[in-house]
Design an enzyme around this catalytic site. Structure first.
Site, PDB file in Angstrom:
ATOM      1  CG  ASN A   1      -1.655   1.249   1.455  1.00 23.24           C
ATOM      2  OD1 ASN A   1      -1.762   2.076   0.554  1.00 23.24           O
ATOM      3  ND2 ASN A   1      -2.197   1.421   2.658  1.00 23.24           N
TER       4      ASN A   1
ATOM      5  CE  LYS B   1       0.113   3.305   4.696  1.00 27.45           C
ATOM      6  NZ  LYS B   1       0.235   3.396   6.147  1.00 27.45           N
TER       7      LYS B   1
ATOM      8  CG  HIS C   1      -5.606   2.103   5.268  1.00 31.36           C
ATOM      9  ND1 HIS C   1      -5.143   3.073   6.128  1.00 31.36           N
ATOM     10  CD2 HIS C   1      -4.600   1.204   5.110  1.00 31.36           C
ATOM     11  CE1 HIS C   1      -3.890   2.770   6.467  1.00 31.36           C
ATOM     12  NE2 HIS C   1      -3.544   1.640   5.858  1.00 31.36           N
TER      13      HIS C   1
ATOM     14  CD  GLU D   1      -2.562   5.680   6.765  1.00 27.43           C
ATOM     15  OE1 GLU D   1      -2.517   5.776   5.523  1.00 27.43           O
ATOM     16  OE2 GLU D   1      -1.656   5.114   7.425  1.00 27.43           O
TER      17      GLU D   1
ATOM     18  CD  GLU E   1      -3.346  -2.325   7.368  1.00 23.07           C
ATOM     19  OE1 GLU E   1      -2.265  -2.587   6.842  1.00 23.07           O
ATOM     20  OE2 GLU E   1      -3.963  -1.273   7.157  1.00 23.07           O
TER      21      GLU E   1
ATOM     22  N   GLY F   1       2.755   2.299  10.688  1.00 24.86           N
ATOM     23  CA  GLY F   1       3.723   3.373  10.504  1.00 24.86           C
ATOM     24  C   GLY F   1       4.432   3.780  11.782  1.00 24.86           C
TER      25      GLY F   1
ATOM     26  CB  SER G   1       5.429  -1.760  11.862  1.00 26.52           C
ATOM     27  OG  SER G   1       5.051  -0.405  12.044  1.00 26.52           O
TER      28      SER G   1
HETATM   29  P1  PGA Z   1       3.041   0.212   7.611  1.00 30.48           P
HETATM   30  O1  PGA Z   1       1.598   0.467   6.943  1.00 30.48           O
HETATM   31  O2  PGA Z   1       3.541  -1.084   7.059  1.00 30.48           O
HETATM   32  O3  PGA Z   1       3.871   1.384   7.177  1.00 30.48           O
HETATM   33  O4  PGA Z   1       2.828   0.159   9.085  1.00 30.48           O
HETATM   34  C1  PGA Z   1       0.681  -0.579   6.781  1.00 30.48           C
HETATM   35  C2  PGA Z   1      -0.598  -0.040   6.177  1.00 30.48           C
HETATM   36  O5  PGA Z   1      -1.023   1.051   6.554  1.00 30.48           O
HETATM   37  O6  PGA Z   1      -1.219  -0.701   5.319  1.00 30.48           O
END
Ligand code: PGA
Length: 249
Positions: free
Chosen positions: A9, A11, A95, A97, A167, A173, A212
């Site tokens: 992903n 983003k 997601h 976010e 997640e 992140g 992560s």
């Molecule tokens: P990350 O993001 O691996 O940077 O933690 C995962 C995601 O948001 O899909």
């Protein structure tokens, strides 16, 4: 059908030139002999480039979002038909976010899921609790309602086109990952809830872990029995890390 998936992903990262460079690199460095579906989810503006570059490969292109309406006066939004018209057949919905910064709710997400499935799109549906939910031991409850309110109205057949991504918001992140045991516990819980509503098809639902995932922790997470792969953010932006994670499955 349950299978192994590694999805990147991106983003709001990678412009058109960076997308082209990364995907050419990926094609040239794709691990071979792996029974895994590899996906990338670039920004809307780069989806058409991505489907063209990856046309003769088995790497899948996914979108990061779409609107629930078929079309109309929704300035700045992208419809399912627009995605399909550039060769995109998979979309990430829900997601954290999107939920947090763009106020997507379980009911608007239910509408998006319905629209996507009506058009035979495959959906990667994200669920996950916040840190406060984990601390107050409400994490299973939160994830249960995310599933119930956006997915449990669907008929059985629809589940062929649903992938779940667990997640935990506190792990996205942040460099914090769920332990393999925490991931397994939640993945098993998710599968049990699907089984409770739909029966044995739950065994065939692909459930990804995200938050992560890095080359050095991927293998222990992926080795859990109910973890079928990963939704990768930061580490999917770097070709060496992304291919190492593909290799870890
Ligand atoms: P990350 O993001 O691996 O940077 O933690 C995962 C995601 O948001 O899909």
């Amino acid at each position: 059908m349950r299978h192994k998936v590694i999805a990147g992903n991106w983003k709001m990262h990678k412009n058109a030139q960076e997308t082209v460079a990364f995907l050419n690199d990926l094609v040239n460095n794709m691990p071979t002999g792996k029974e895994v579906e590899v996906m990338v989810a670039p920004a809307f503006t780069n989806l058409m480039l991505a489907t063209q570059i990856l046309e003769d490969t088995n790497i899948t292109v996914a979108a990061q979002n779409m609107h629930q309406a078929e079309g109309g006066a929704f300035t700045g939004e992208i419809s399912v038909d627009m995605l399909k018209s550039v060769g995109v057949e998979t979309v990430i919905l829900g997601h954290s976010e999107r939920r947090q910064y763009f106020k997507e709710t379980s009911s608007s997400l239910a509408n998006k899921v319905d629209t996507a499935l009506r058009h035979k799109m495959r959906v990667i549906f994200c669920v996950g609790e916040e840190l406060k939910d984990r601390k107050s031991k409400q994490f299973q409850n939160v994830v249960f309602y995310q599933l119930k309110d956006s997915l449990f109205h669907l008929p059985k057949e629809a589940w062929e086109n649903i992938i779940i991504a667990y997640e935990p918001v506190w792990a996205i992140g942040t460099g914090e990952t769920a332990t393999p045991e925490q991931a397994q516990e939640m993945h098993q819980f998710i599968r049990e809830q699907i089984a409770h509503h739909y029966g044995s098809l739950a065994d065939n639902v692909t459930i990804l872990y995200g938050g992560s995932v890095k080359p050095d922790n991927a293998q222990t997470i992926f080795s859990q029995p109910d973890v079928d792969g990963g939704l990768i953010g930061g580490a999917a932006l770097n070709i060496a890390d992304f291919t190492a994670i593909i290799n870890a499955i």
